[in-house]
Design a protein around this motif. Structure first.
Motif, PDB file in Angstrom:
ATOM      1  N   GLN A 188       0.835  -1.337  -0.084  1.00 21.64           N
ATOM      2  CA  GLN A 188       0.070   0.067   0.007  1.00 21.64           C
ATOM      3  C   GLN A 188       0.831   1.229   0.072  1.00 21.64           C
ATOM      4  N   GLN A 189       2.038   1.264   0.639  1.00 27.34           N
ATOM      5  CA  GLN A 189       2.993   2.361   0.804  1.00 27.34           C
ATOM      6  C   GLN A 189       3.498   2.499  -0.859  1.00 27.34           C
ATOM      7  N   LYS A 190       3.858   1.553  -1.374  1.00 27.14           N
ATOM      8  CA  LYS A 190       4.345   1.724  -2.789  1.00 27.14           C
ATOM      9  C   LYS A 190       3.499   2.063  -3.595  1.00 27.14           C
ATOM     10  N   LEU A 191       2.090   1.831  -3.444  1.00 24.00           N
ATOM     11  CA  LEU A 191       0.919   2.164  -4.208  1.00 24.00           C
ATOM     12  C   LEU A 191       0.773   3.694  -4.196  1.00 24.00           C
ATOM     13  N   ALA A 192       1.034   3.897  -2.884  1.00 27.43           N
ATOM     14  CA  ALA A 192       0.491   5.393  -2.549  1.00 27.43           C
ATOM     15  C   ALA A 192       1.797   6.493  -3.079  1.00 27.43           C
ATOM     16  N   ASP A 193       3.020   5.896  -2.975  1.00 22.18           N
ATOM     17  CA  ASP A 193       4.165   6.621  -3.583  1.00 22.18           C
ATOM     18  C   ASP A 193       4.029   6.639  -5.078  1.00 22.18           C
ATOM     19  N   ALA A 194       3.569   5.652  -5.783  1.00 24.55           N
ATOM     20  CA  ALA A 194       3.532   5.679  -7.000  1.00 24.55           C
ATOM     21  C   ALA A 194       2.479   6.613  -7.597  1.00 24.55           C
ATOM     22  N   MET A 195       1.077   6.690  -6.773  1.00 17.42           N
ATOM     23  CA  MET A 195       0.117   7.667  -7.172  1.00 17.42           C
ATOM     24  C   MET A 195       0.641   9.106  -6.808  1.00 17.42           C
ATOM     25  N   ARG A 196       1.256   9.211  -5.698  1.00 17.91           N
ATOM     26  CA  ARG A 196       1.956  10.641  -5.438  1.00 17.91           C
ATOM     27  C   ARG A 196       2.906  11.003  -6.680  1.00 17.91           C
ATOM     28  N   ASP A 197       3.660  10.453  -7.081  1.00 20.76           N
ATOM     29  CA  ASP A 197       4.651  10.646  -8.209  1.00 20.76           C
ATOM     30  C   ASP A 197       3.893  10.759  -9.603  1.00 20.76           C
ATOM     31  N   GLN A 198       2.739  10.084  -9.614  1.00 23.67           N
ATOM     32  CA  GLN A 198       2.094  10.315 -10.896  1.00 23.67           C
ATOM     33  C   GLN A 198       1.049  11.768 -10.666  1.00 23.67           C
ATOM     34  N   PHE A 199       0.706  11.929  -9.559  1.00 24.04           N
ATOM     35  CA  PHE A 199       0.119  13.289  -9.459  1.00 24.04           C
ATOM     36  C   PHE A 199       0.898  14.517  -9.569  1.00 24.04           C
ATOM     37  N   LEU A 200       2.176  14.152  -9.222  1.00 23.14           N
ATOM     38  CA  LEU A 200       3.157  15.515  -9.147  1.00 23.14           C
ATOM     39  C   LEU A 200       3.653  15.387 -10.674  1.00 23.14           C
ATOM     40  N   ASP A 201       3.698  14.430 -11.526  1.00 23.34           N
ATOM     41  CA  ASP A 201       3.762  14.427 -12.990  1.00 23.34           C
ATOM     42  C   ASP A 201       2.866  15.317 -13.564  1.00 23.34           C
ATOM     43  N   ASN A 202       1.596  15.041 -13.346  1.00 26.07           N
ATOM     44  CA  ASN A 202       0.286  15.585 -13.896  1.00 26.07           C
ATOM     45  C   ASN A 202       0.354  17.108 -13.483  1.00 26.07           C
ATOM     46  N   ALA A 203       0.683  17.435 -12.280  1.00 23.12           N
ATOM     47  CA  ALA A 203       0.530  18.709 -11.755  1.00 23.12           C
ATOM     48  C   ALA A 203       1.813  19.420 -12.382  1.00 23.12           C
ATOM     49  N   THR A 204       3.026  18.974 -12.747  1.00 23.57           N
ATOM     50  CA  THR A 204       3.848  19.667 -13.075  1.00 23.57           C
ATOM     51  C   THR A 204       3.647  20.053 -14.694  1.00 23.57           C
ATOM     52  N   HIS A 205       3.128  19.083 -15.405  1.00 20.74           N
ATOM     53  CA  HIS A 205       2.741  19.225 -16.738  1.00 20.74           C
ATOM     54  C   HIS A 205       1.706  20.398 -16.926  1.00 20.74           C
ATOM     55  N   GLU A 206       0.424  20.427 -15.903  1.00 24.38           N
ATOM     56  CA  GLU A 206      -0.534  21.368 -16.005  1.00 24.38           C
ATOM     57  C   GLU A 206       0.110  22.615 -15.452  1.00 24.38           C
ATOM     58  N   LEU A 207       1.025  22.955 -14.813  1.00 22.12           N
ATOM     59  CA  LEU A 207       1.626  24.267 -14.513  1.00 22.12           C
ATOM     60  C   LEU A 207       2.686  24.724 -15.677  1.00 22.12           C
ATOM     61  N   ARG A 208       3.322  23.663 -16.002  1.00 17.17           N
ATOM     62  CA  ARG A 208       4.262  24.106 -17.224  1.00 17.17           C
ATOM     63  C   ARG A 208       3.724  24.750 -18.506  1.00 17.17           C
ATOM     64  N   THR A 209       2.686  24.051 -19.254  1.00 16.52           N
ATOM     65  CA  THR A 209       2.005  24.300 -20.181  1.00 16.52           C
ATOM     66  C   THR A 209       1.351  25.936 -20.101  1.00 16.52           C
ATOM     67  N   PRO A 210       0.824  26.318 -19.117  1.00 15.19           N
ATOM     68  CA  PRO A 210       0.479  27.731 -19.393  1.00 15.19           C
ATOM     69  C   PRO A 210       1.578  28.735 -19.063  1.00 15.19           C
ATOM     70  N   LEU A 211       2.350  28.207 -18.216  1.00 14.52           N
ATOM     71  CA  LEU A 211       3.490  29.077 -18.138  1.00 14.52           C
ATOM     72  C   LEU A 211       4.450  29.381 -19.192  1.00 14.52           C
ATOM     73  N   ALA A 212       4.699  28.189 -20.126  1.00 19.69           N
ATOM     74  CA  ALA A 212       5.143  28.332 -21.363  1.00 19.69           C
ATOM     75  C   ALA A 212       4.449  29.205 -22.313  1.00 19.69           C
ATOM     76  N   ASN A 213       3.283  29.220 -22.391  1.00 17.47           N
ATOM     77  CA  ASN A 213       2.451  30.303 -23.060  1.00 17.47           C
ATOM     78  C   ASN A 213       2.500  31.578 -22.853  1.00 17.47           C
ATOM     79  N   ILE A 214       2.393  31.879 -21.560  1.00 19.41           N
ATOM     80  CA  ILE A 214       2.552  33.213 -20.826  1.00 19.41           C
ATOM     81  C   ILE A 214       3.941  33.666 -21.268  1.00 19.41           C
ATOM     82  N   LYS A 215       4.913  32.977 -20.922  1.00 17.61           N
ATOM     83  CA  LYS A 215       6.244  33.564 -21.460  1.00 17.61           C
ATOM     84  C   LYS A 215       6.420  33.643 -22.908  1.00 17.61           C
ATOM     85  N   ALA A 216       5.971  33.034 -23.614  1.00 23.54           N
ATOM     86  CA  ALA A 216       6.083  33.108 -25.048  1.00 23.54           C
ATOM     87  C   ALA A 216       5.420  34.515 -25.689  1.00 23.54           C
ATOM     88  N   TYR A 217       4.186  34.612 -24.991  1.00 18.96           N
ATOM     89  CA  TYR A 217       3.531  35.816 -25.423  1.00 18.96           C
ATOM     90  C   TYR A 217       3.842  37.099 -24.906  1.00 18.96           C
TER      91      TYR A 217
END
Length: 169
Positions: free
Chosen positions: A106-135
């Motif tokens: 269960q601890q390993k599964l929770a760690d994997a879910m946390r890592d997946q969440f962080l990957d998704n959150a990072t992607h969701e933050l980087r996309t608009p930031l890249a657009n803001i910077k470019a514009y």
């Protein structure tokens, strides 16, 4: 919840608790593990090199902790296995080992879910930031853009900033 077993120097189990039996005995009775080799009970004798430090005679005088991955797919299980030597009164000679086995799946599964969440959150933050910077960089070269393009770029920056704020909220 932790499986605990005591073995002699020969690696055969002298005592096991109910949790250990539930993990490794077909009938879940602690007595059914008595006399069996720890390596066999843990199912490690068939896995080449699995948890090899646990059974290395050169390391019998030291505490050893290893993790084992068993099964595959949905049935995958992660176990943390620790071996601690038991010493006689002089504290030098080992007379056997205490084994603890903890299911950390269960601890390993929770760690994997946390890592997946962080990957998704990072992607969701980087996309608009890249657009803001470019514009914003394009707007800084304002003499090359007409007023309508500048307004459009400002609107895009505003909508991306709103998207970020919504995500953070």
């Amino acid at each position: 919840a932790e499986g605990i077993a005591v073995s002699g120097q020969d690696g055969r189990i002298n005592f096991a608790n109910h949790a250990m039996a539930a993990m490794f005995a077909s009938d879940s009775q602690p007595d059914s593990l008595r006399g069996k080799e720890v390596e066999t009970c843990l199912g490690l004798d068939s896995e080449e090199g699995a948890c090899s430090a646990l059974f290395d005679p050169d390391l019998f005088a030291r505490d050893v902790v290893e993790e084992l991955e068993r099964g595959s797919g949905e049935a995958k299980q992660y176990l943390r296995i620790a071996r601690t030597p038991m010493r006689v009164a002089d504290g030098v000679k080992s007379v056997g080992h205490v084994w603890t086995v903890r299911d950390v799946t269960q601890q390993k599964l929770a760690d994997a879910m946390r890592d997946q969440f962080l990957d998704n959150a990072t992607h969701e933050l980087r996309t608009p930031l890249a657009n803001i910077k470019a514009y914003a960089e394009t707007l800084s070269m304002g003499d090359m853009l007409d007023v309508e393009s500048q307004k459009e770029f400002c609107n895009t920056i505003n909508s991306e900033a709103t998207r970020l704020a919504r995500f953070i909220d």
